[in-house]
Design a protein around this motif. Structure first.
Motif, PDB file in Angstrom:
ATOM      1  N   GLN A  48      -2.038   3.870  -3.955  1.00 15.65           N
ATOM      2  CA  GLN A  48      -1.913   2.725  -4.846  1.00 15.65           C
ATOM      3  C   GLN A  48      -1.778   1.438  -4.036  1.00 15.65           C
ATOM      4  OE1 GLN A  48       1.468   3.895  -7.219  1.00 15.65           O
ATOM      5  NE2 GLN A  48       0.147   4.721  -8.815  1.00 15.65           N
ATOM      6  N   LEU A  49      -2.483   0.414  -4.496  1.00 12.11           N
ATOM      7  CA  LEU A  49      -2.412  -0.908  -3.901  1.00 12.11           C
ATOM      8  C   LEU A  49      -1.739  -1.836  -4.905  1.00 12.11           C
ATOM      9  CD1 LEU A  49      -6.119  -1.193  -2.689  1.00 12.11           C
ATOM     10  CD2 LEU A  49      -4.172  -0.320  -1.407  1.00 12.11           C
ATOM     11  N   GLY A  50      -0.964  -2.779  -4.417  1.00 13.09           N
ATOM     12  CA  GLY A  50      -0.317  -3.729  -5.314  1.00 13.09           C
ATOM     13  C   GLY A  50      -0.238  -5.105  -4.679  1.00 13.09           C
ATOM     14  N   ALA A  51      -0.178  -6.113  -5.513  1.00 12.37           N
ATOM     15  CA  ALA A  51      -0.037  -7.484  -5.024  1.00 12.37           C
ATOM     16  C   ALA A  51       0.713  -8.315  -6.055  1.00 12.37           C
ATOM     17  CB  ALA A  51      -1.404  -8.101  -4.766  1.00 12.37           C
ATOM     18  N   LYS A  52       1.595  -9.161  -5.557  1.00 11.77           N
ATOM     19  CA  LYS A  52       2.238 -10.178  -6.388  1.00 11.77           C
ATOM     20  C   LYS A  52       2.021 -11.479  -5.632  1.00 11.77           C
ATOM     21  CE  LYS A  52       6.174 -11.431  -9.121  1.00 11.77           C
ATOM     22  NZ  LYS A  52       7.374 -10.917  -9.779  1.00 11.77           N
ATOM     23  N   SER A  96      -7.095   6.746  -6.409  1.00 11.35           N
ATOM     24  CA  SER A  96      -7.464   8.090  -6.841  1.00 11.35           C
ATOM     25  C   SER A  96      -7.848   8.137  -8.316  1.00 11.35           C
ATOM     26  CB  SER A  96      -6.341   9.082  -6.551  1.00 11.35           C
ATOM     27  OG  SER A  96      -5.174   8.707  -7.239  1.00 11.35           O
ATOM     28  N   LYS A  97      -7.151   7.388  -9.161  1.00 12.30           N
ATOM     29  CA  LYS A  97      -7.433   7.402 -10.600  1.00 12.30           C
ATOM     30  C   LYS A  97      -8.412   6.318 -11.020  1.00 12.30           C
ATOM     31  CE  LYS A  97      -2.897   9.268 -11.744  1.00 12.30           C
ATOM     32  NZ  LYS A  97      -1.599   8.965 -12.344  1.00 12.30           N
ATOM     33  N   LYS A  98      -8.707   5.387 -10.103  1.00 10.53           N
ATOM     34  CA  LYS A  98      -9.605   4.261 -10.369  1.00 10.53           C
ATOM     35  C   LYS A  98      -9.155   3.453 -11.589  1.00 10.53           C
ATOM     36  CE  LYS A  98     -13.559   6.124  -7.924  1.00 10.53           C
ATOM     37  NZ  LYS A  98     -12.819   6.198  -6.725  1.00 10.53           N
ATOM     38  N   ILE A  99      -7.875   3.160 -11.626  1.00 13.43           N
ATOM     39  CA  ILE A  99      -7.294   2.336 -12.682  1.00 13.43           C
ATOM     40  C   ILE A  99      -6.806   1.043 -12.039  1.00 13.43           C
ATOM     41  CG2 ILE A  99      -5.440   2.115 -14.377  1.00 13.43           C
ATOM     42  CD1 ILE A  99      -5.436   5.177 -14.589  1.00 13.43           C
ATOM     43  N   SER A 100      -7.188  -0.088 -12.606  1.00 15.61           N
ATOM     44  CA  SER A 100      -6.719  -1.355 -12.076  1.00 15.61           C
ATOM     45  C   SER A 100      -6.112  -2.195 -13.188  1.00 15.61           C
ATOM     46  CB  SER A 100      -7.860  -2.116 -11.388  1.00 15.61           C
ATOM     47  OG  SER A 100      -8.909  -2.352 -12.287  1.00 15.61           O
ATOM     48  N   ASN A 101      -5.150  -3.003 -12.808  1.00 15.53           N
ATOM     49  CA  ASN A 101      -4.481  -3.907 -13.749  1.00 15.53           C
ATOM     50  C   ASN A 101      -4.351  -5.271 -13.101  1.00 15.53           C
ATOM     51  OD1 ASN A 101      -3.610  -2.127 -16.035  1.00 15.53           O
ATOM     52  ND2 ASN A 101      -2.714  -1.020 -14.316  1.00 15.53           N
ATOM     53  N   LEU A 102      -4.507  -6.303 -13.904  1.00 13.34           N
ATOM     54  CA  LEU A 102      -4.367  -7.671 -13.442  1.00 13.34           C
ATOM     55  C   LEU A 102      -3.627  -8.457 -14.509  1.00 13.34           C
ATOM     56  CD1 LEU A 102      -5.166  -9.962 -11.416  1.00 13.34           C
ATOM     57  CD2 LEU A 102      -7.201 -10.288 -12.848  1.00 13.34           C
ATOM     58  N   GLU A 103      -2.634  -9.217 -14.093  1.00 15.16           N
ATOM     59  CA  GLU A 103      -1.877 -10.053 -15.023  1.00 15.16           C
ATOM     60  C   GLU A 103      -1.720 -11.427 -14.391  1.00 15.16           C
ATOM     61  OE1 GLU A 103       1.875  -9.220 -17.735  1.00 15.16           O
ATOM     62  OE2 GLU A 103       2.415  -9.391 -15.625  1.00 15.16           O
ATOM     63  N   ILE A 104      -1.985 -12.457 -15.159  1.00 12.50           N
ATOM     64  CA  ILE A 104      -1.874 -13.839 -14.686  1.00 12.50           C
ATOM     65  C   ILE A 104      -0.979 -14.595 -15.650  1.00 12.50           C
ATOM     66  CG2 ILE A 104      -3.142 -15.939 -14.112  1.00 12.50           C
ATOM     67  CD1 ILE A 104      -5.626 -14.153 -13.726  1.00 12.50           C
ATOM     68  N   LYS A 105       0.023 -15.302 -15.085  1.00 12.34           N
ATOM     69  CA  LYS A 105       0.985 -16.025 -15.927  1.00 12.34           C
ATOM     70  C   LYS A 105       1.242 -17.427 -15.385  1.00 12.34           C
ATOM     71  CE  LYS A 105       3.977 -12.089 -17.029  1.00 12.34           C
ATOM     72  NZ  LYS A 105       5.356 -11.617 -16.999  1.00 12.34           N
ATOM     73  N   SER A 120      -2.721  -4.464  -9.463  1.00 12.10           N
ATOM     74  CA  SER A 120      -2.530  -3.119  -8.918  1.00 12.10           C
ATOM     75  C   SER A 120      -3.830  -2.351  -9.044  1.00 12.10           C
ATOM     76  CB  SER A 120      -1.406  -2.382  -9.650  1.00 12.10           C
ATOM     77  OG  SER A 120      -1.759  -2.161 -10.995  1.00 12.10           O
ATOM     78  N   TYR A 121      -3.995  -1.390  -8.130  1.00 13.03           N
ATOM     79  CA  TYR A 121      -5.185  -0.543  -8.170  1.00 13.03           C
ATOM     80  C   TYR A 121      -4.805   0.837  -7.665  1.00 13.03           C
ATOM     81  CZ  TYR A 121      -9.970   1.087  -7.665  1.00 13.03           C
ATOM     82  OH  TYR A 121     -11.140   1.796  -7.794  1.00 13.03           O
ATOM     83  N   ASP A 122      -5.159   1.848  -8.432  1.00 13.20           N
ATOM     84  CA  ASP A 122      -4.927   3.233  -8.045  1.00 13.20           C
ATOM     85  C   ASP A 122      -6.260   3.785  -7.546  1.00 13.20           C
ATOM     86  OD1 ASP A 122      -4.763   6.108  -8.133  1.00 13.20           O
ATOM     87  OD2 ASP A 122      -2.954   5.879  -9.349  1.00 13.20           O
ATOM     88  N   ILE A 182       0.873  -1.171   0.000  1.00 17.49           N
ATOM     89  CA  ILE A 182       0.000   0.000   0.000  1.00 17.49           C
ATOM     90  C   ILE A 182       0.907   1.217   0.000  1.00 17.49           C
ATOM     91  CG2 ILE A 182      -1.732   1.339   1.244  1.00 17.49           C
ATOM     92  CD1 ILE A 182      -2.669  -1.247   2.550  1.00 17.49           C
ATOM     93  N   LYS A 183       0.807   2.022  -1.062  1.00 21.96           N
ATOM     94  CA  LYS A 183       1.555   3.284  -1.124  1.00 21.96           C
ATOM     95  C   LYS A 183       0.582   4.377  -0.728  1.00 21.96           C
ATOM     96  CE  LYS A 183       4.727   1.672  -4.642  1.00 21.96           C
ATOM     97  NZ  LYS A 183       5.179   1.797  -6.022  1.00 21.96           N
ATOM     98  N   LYS A 184       0.608   4.714   0.551  1.00 24.40           N
ATOM     99  CA  LYS A 184      -0.383   5.650   1.097  1.00 24.40           C
ATOM    100  C   LYS A 184      -0.302   7.029   0.469  1.00 24.40           C
ATOM    101  CE  LYS A 184      -0.257   3.001   5.304  1.00 24.40           C
ATOM    102  NZ  LYS A 184       0.156   2.906   6.665  1.00 24.40           N
TER     103      LYS A 184
END
Length: 173
Positions: free
Chosen positions: A81-85, A104-113, A100-102, A75-77
């Motif tokens: 921004q929130l992040g997870a690996k 303030s900007k309401k942008i999220s990203n998800l990657e699965i490998k 990841s999820y921002d 959590i980057k207060k």
């Protein structure tokens, strides 16, 4: 560091996977970071490391499935921004999830490998459905989803191989 955590899950009457003891408020975006209370965020550590955890999935009439999990959550207060690996190991195979999820900007990203996922162990799960269907070979995948202001985009690649067929790569976006 949080070590040895066990999370129990089950399938509800609508066949959705539910976490035991966790209920999401009615009308909320289930599982979304939008539920994070800013006051609560101030109390959380900036980094949480999950080691030797298990997700135990119970299903009536089927074997219990235990999936080992490791991960790092941040959590980057200052930037909201929130992040997870997260590393999950179903059937001993490694799947990597980056999220990841921002706030303030309401942008999220998800990657699965998964570089190489052996399909044979999955047969013990699908055998309970009585279809006679059997999987063999390997599967490799790399998929990503991005949500930016309600606009969803995705990309990925998939490779399937069996004894009867050479590796068959597929791509989508």
């Amino acid at each position: 560091i949080l070590a040895g955590l066990t999370i129990h899950a089950f399938f509800d009457e609508n066949h959705r996977l539910r976490l035991q003891g966790i209920e999401f408020p009615a009308g909320s975006a289930r599982g979304s970071a939008a539920m994070l209370n800013p006051g609560l965020a101030a109390l959380l550590p900036e980094k949480l490391v999950l080691q030797n955890a298990d997700i135990v999935i119970h299903s009536d009439g089927f074997d219990t499935l235990v999936i080992p999990v490791n991960g790092t959550f941040t959590i980057k207060k200052e930037t909201s921004q929130l992040g997870a690996k997260i590393f999950i190991y179903p059937f001993g195979e490694k799947i990597i999830i980056n999220a990841s999820y921002d706030l303030s900007k309401k942008i999220s990203n998800l990657e699965i490998k998964a570089a190489r996922f052996d399909l044979a162990p999955v047969n013990r799960v699908i055998a309970g459905y009585g279809t006679g269907f059997e999987l063999s070979g390997t599967l490799g995948f790399d998929a990503g989803i991005s949500i930016d202001n309600k606009k969803i985009s995705s990309h990925g690649s998939l490779t399937v191989s069996t004894r009867a067929l050479p590796a068959l790569p597929l791509r989508y976006s």
